[in-house]
Design a protein around this motif. Sequence first.
Motif, PDB file in Angstrom:
ATOM      1  N   PHE A   1       0.202   3.213  10.029  1.00 43.36           N
ATOM      2  CA  PHE A   1       0.318   1.720   9.561  1.00 43.36           C
ATOM      3  C   PHE A   1      -0.120   0.770  10.770  1.00 43.36           C
ATOM      4  CE2 PHE A   1       2.737  -2.194   8.392  1.00 43.36           C
ATOM      5  CZ  PHE A   1       2.047  -2.375   7.493  1.00 43.36           C
ATOM      6  N   ASP A   2      -1.379   0.862  11.095  1.00 41.58           N
ATOM      7  CA  ASP A   2      -1.985   0.219  12.311  1.00 41.58           C
ATOM      8  C   ASP A   2      -2.629  -1.254  11.968  1.00 41.58           C
ATOM      9  OD1 ASP A   2      -0.997   2.294  13.783  1.00 41.58           O
ATOM     10  OD2 ASP A   2      -2.845   3.236  13.581  1.00 41.58           O
ATOM     11  N   THR A   3      -3.204  -1.936  13.118  1.00 41.91           N
ATOM     12  CA  THR A   3      -3.883  -3.002  12.681  1.00 41.91           C
ATOM     13  C   THR A   3      -4.932  -2.879  11.625  1.00 41.91           C
ATOM     14  OG1 THR A   3      -5.053  -4.913  13.669  1.00 41.91           O
ATOM     15  CG2 THR A   3      -5.221  -2.872  14.588  1.00 41.91           C
ATOM     16  N   GLY A   4      -5.013  -3.723  10.720  1.00 39.19           N
ATOM     17  CA  GLY A   4      -5.955  -3.770   9.687  1.00 39.19           C
ATOM     18  C   GLY A   4      -5.599  -2.639   8.529  1.00 39.19           C
ATOM     19  N   ALA A   5      -4.620  -2.022   8.338  1.00 36.29           N
ATOM     20  CA  ALA A   5      -4.344  -0.926   7.550  1.00 36.29           C
ATOM     21  C   ALA A   5      -3.939  -1.487   5.979  1.00 36.29           C
ATOM     22  CB  ALA A   5      -2.939  -0.038   7.798  1.00 36.29           C
ATOM     23  N   LYS A   6      -4.408  -1.014   4.989  1.00 36.26           N
ATOM     24  CA  LYS A   6      -4.353  -1.440   3.612  1.00 36.26           C
ATOM     25  C   LYS A   6      -4.096   0.138   3.067  1.00 36.26           C
ATOM     26  CE  LYS A   6      -6.807  -5.583   3.252  1.00 36.26           C
ATOM     27  NZ  LYS A   6      -7.120  -5.893   4.658  1.00 36.26           N
ATOM     28  N   ILE A   7      -2.961   0.456   2.783  1.00 38.25           N
ATOM     29  CA  ILE A   7      -2.418   1.836   2.422  1.00 38.25           C
ATOM     30  C   ILE A   7      -1.808   1.406   1.028  1.00 38.25           C
ATOM     31  CG2 ILE A   7      -1.107   3.506   2.870  1.00 38.25           C
ATOM     32  CD1 ILE A   7      -1.338   2.809   6.126  1.00 38.25           C
ATOM     33  N   GLU A   8      -2.388   2.497  -0.023  1.00 35.51           N
ATOM     34  CA  GLU A   8      -1.459   2.485  -0.983  1.00 35.51           C
ATOM     35  C   GLU A   8      -0.496   3.576  -1.147  1.00 35.51           C
ATOM     36  OE1 GLU A   8      -2.550   1.031  -4.236  1.00 35.51           O
ATOM     37  OE2 GLU A   8      -4.619  -0.008  -3.450  1.00 35.51           O
ATOM     38  N   VAL A   9       0.587   3.093  -1.747  1.00 32.09           N
ATOM     39  CA  VAL A   9       1.636   4.077  -1.719  1.00 32.09           C
ATOM     40  C   VAL A   9       2.138   4.742  -3.244  1.00 32.09           C
ATOM     41  CG1 VAL A   9       4.358   4.657  -1.304  1.00 32.09           C
ATOM     42  CG2 VAL A   9       2.664   3.067   0.199  1.00 32.09           C
ATOM     43  N   ASN A  10       1.859   5.706  -3.535  1.00 28.95           N
ATOM     44  CA  ASN A  10       2.153   6.338  -4.870  1.00 28.95           C
ATOM     45  C   ASN A  10       3.345   7.200  -5.115  1.00 28.95           C
ATOM     46  OD1 ASN A  10      -0.429   4.957  -6.054  1.00 28.95           O
ATOM     47  ND2 ASN A  10      -1.612   6.693  -4.860  1.00 28.95           N
TER      48      ASN A  10
ATOM     49  N   GLN B   1       3.676   0.549 -10.983  1.00 30.41           N
ATOM     50  CA  GLN B   1       2.610   0.848 -11.108  1.00 30.41           C
ATOM     51  C   GLN B   1       1.674   1.109  -9.474  1.00 30.41           C
ATOM     52  OE1 GLN B   1       3.482  -1.895 -13.112  1.00 30.41           O
ATOM     53  NE2 GLN B   1       3.749  -0.058 -14.499  1.00 30.41           N
ATOM     54  N   TYR B   2       1.755   0.304  -8.851  1.00 30.83           N
ATOM     55  CA  TYR B   2       1.352   0.542  -7.325  1.00 30.83           C
ATOM     56  C   TYR B   2       2.018  -0.311  -6.432  1.00 30.83           C
ATOM     57  CZ  TYR B   2      -1.404  -3.742  -7.347  1.00 30.83           C
ATOM     58  OH  TYR B   2      -1.889  -5.054  -7.460  1.00 30.83           O
ATOM     59  N   ILE B   3       1.889   0.260  -4.972  1.00 32.94           N
ATOM     60  CA  ILE B   3       2.346  -0.581  -3.998  1.00 32.94           C
ATOM     61  C   ILE B   3       1.486  -0.202  -2.703  1.00 32.94           C
ATOM     62  CG2 ILE B   3       4.048  -0.530  -1.902  1.00 32.94           C
ATOM     63  CD1 ILE B   3       6.141   0.755  -3.875  1.00 32.94           C
ATOM     64  N   ARG B   4       0.999  -1.740  -2.368  1.00 35.10           N
ATOM     65  CA  ARG B   4       0.124  -1.536  -1.356  1.00 35.10           C
ATOM     66  C   ARG B   4       0.613  -2.289  -0.163  1.00 35.10           C
ATOM     67  NH1 ARG B   4      -3.814  -4.284  -3.584  1.00 35.10           N
ATOM     68  NH2 ARG B   4      -4.897  -2.286  -4.531  1.00 35.10           N
TER      69      ARG B   4
ATOM     70  N   ILE C   1       3.498  -6.826   1.384  1.00 39.63           N
ATOM     71  CA  ILE C   1       3.518  -5.575   0.536  1.00 39.63           C
ATOM     72  C   ILE C   1       3.096  -6.121  -0.825  1.00 39.63           C
ATOM     73  CG2 ILE C   1       4.963  -4.144  -0.684  1.00 39.63           C
ATOM     74  CD1 ILE C   1       6.866  -4.164   1.772  1.00 39.63           C
ATOM     75  N   GLU C   2       2.011  -5.668  -1.445  1.00 34.85           N
ATOM     76  CA  GLU C   2       1.690  -6.113  -2.946  1.00 34.85           C
ATOM     77  C   GLU C   2       2.275  -4.926  -3.908  1.00 34.85           C
ATOM     78  OE1 GLU C   2      -2.545  -6.163  -2.772  1.00 34.85           O
ATOM     79  OE2 GLU C   2      -2.727  -8.051  -1.594  1.00 34.85           O
ATOM     80  N   ILE C   3       2.895  -5.647  -4.542  1.00 31.07           N
ATOM     81  CA  ILE C   3       3.508  -4.505  -5.813  1.00 31.07           C
ATOM     82  C   ILE C   3       3.240  -4.857  -7.098  1.00 31.07           C
ATOM     83  CG2 ILE C   3       5.871  -3.680  -6.468  1.00 31.07           C
ATOM     84  CD1 ILE C   3       6.940  -4.542  -3.803  1.00 31.07           C
ATOM     85  N   SER C   4       3.014  -3.931  -8.015  1.00 32.97           N
ATOM     86  CA  SER C   4       2.924  -4.158  -9.544  1.00 32.97           C
ATOM     87  C   SER C   4       3.741  -3.253  -9.945  1.00 32.97           C
ATOM     88  CB  SER C   4       1.299  -3.960  -9.910  1.00 32.97           C
ATOM     89  OG  SER C   4       1.238  -3.970 -11.379  1.00 32.97           O
ATOM     90  N   HIS C   5       4.587  -3.909 -11.102  1.00 34.60           N
ATOM     91  CA  HIS C   5       5.772  -3.107 -11.790  1.00 34.60           C
ATOM     92  C   HIS C   5       5.997  -3.588 -13.140  1.00 34.60           C
ATOM     93  CE1 HIS C   5       8.833  -6.278 -11.218  1.00 34.60           C
ATOM     94  NE2 HIS C   5       8.350  -6.808  -9.926  1.00 34.60           N
ATOM     95  N   ARG C   6       6.755  -3.016 -13.915  1.00 38.51           N
ATOM     96  CA  ARG C   6       6.901  -3.275 -15.024  1.00 38.51           C
ATOM     97  C   ARG C   6       8.225  -4.248 -14.923  1.00 38.51           C
ATOM     98  NH1 ARG C   6       6.649  -0.445 -19.806  1.00 38.51           N
ATOM     99  NH2 ARG C   6       8.401  -1.521 -20.413  1.00 38.51           N
TER     100      ARG C   6
END
Length: 286
Positions: free
Chosen positions: A63-72, A27-30, A6-11
Motif C-alpha cells: 500500500f504505497d504511494t499511488g496504489a489502487k488495490i482491489e480487496v476481494n 461487492q468490492y472494496i478499493r 476506501i471505495e466500497i460497494s455493498h448491499r
Amino acid sequence: MGNIGIEISHRKSINYALSRNNVRTIQYIRLINDTEEDYGDVVLRMESSPEFATVKETVVSNFDTGAKIEVNSIDVEVNGDYLATITEKVVGNLLFSLVAKVKNEEGELEDKVIYEKTEVIEILPYNQWGGMAENPEYLASFVMPNHSEVTNILPQCIKQLEDWKQNPQITGYLTQDKNVVKHQMAAAYEVLRKMGIAYAVGQASFEDVGQRIRTPDEVISQKLGNCLDLSTLYASILEAMGLNALIMLTKGHAYVGCWMEDFTFADCIEEDSTAINKRAADGINE
C-alpha cells in the motif's frame, strides 16, 4: 499531497434469509493511496454496530504511494442467531479501518489507524422478502418442508386420504400416477382449509417491493395469512410430500402449482408465462 481513501460497494440491506443463502454483502472494496507515503503492508479491519457480523481483518501488501488495490478477500460473515431475532428494521453500521505501522516520536514502529470509513446498512426482519426487484429467487427460502409444523401436518393429510378411500400413503411421484399426485395435493389443501385460516390482504404491489412473510408456525398459530403466506405454507407441505411445487406471482397475487411428473424448470425463476400455460393446457397436464 493527496489523501487515503476506501471505495466500497455493498448491499444496502441484509437479513437472515439472504445470509443463509450465502449472498455476498460486499461487492468490492478499493483502497487508494494518493499520499506520498509508502505504507507497505497494512491491515484492513471491518467491524459492525450492532455486532451483527464477525470482526474481519485482512493484510493488504504494497500500500504505497499511488496504489489502487482491489480487496476481494473480505465479506460480511453475519451472526445468524442475531439476525434470526430481528423483528423490525434496524439501521446498522459497517466500520472499516486501515491500520499501518508508522514511526512514533521515538522513531519506533507502532500500529496506527490511518483511515476510517463508516457505511450504513439496513438489517431487515428475518422474514423479509425483497420482492422481484432484488434477489426474487430467495422467495424459495420461505418454503420450509422440514419445519416441525409442516411435518406435523403430514399425518393429517394421510388421514384425509383415508377418509376419501384413497391410498393412505405419501408417495410423491413413486407411483408415476398423476391422479395420485392430485389426491395428495388435494389432501394438503383440505387440511389447510379445515384449519380455518383467515385471509389477510397483503401489502400493495408486494410482488415488486416485497413483504414480510409469515412462517408456517406463525400462520398456523395466528390462523391468519395473506396469499404469499399461504402459498409458501402450501408449497412447504407439497415439498414435504416429495412433490415439486411452484409459486406463481401475478400483479397483487400469489398462488401455487405443482408438477404432475417428477420434473422442474432448469432455472429457479421462470419469467415466461407461456412455459407454464402450455404445460397446464388440456391434454398435457404436466
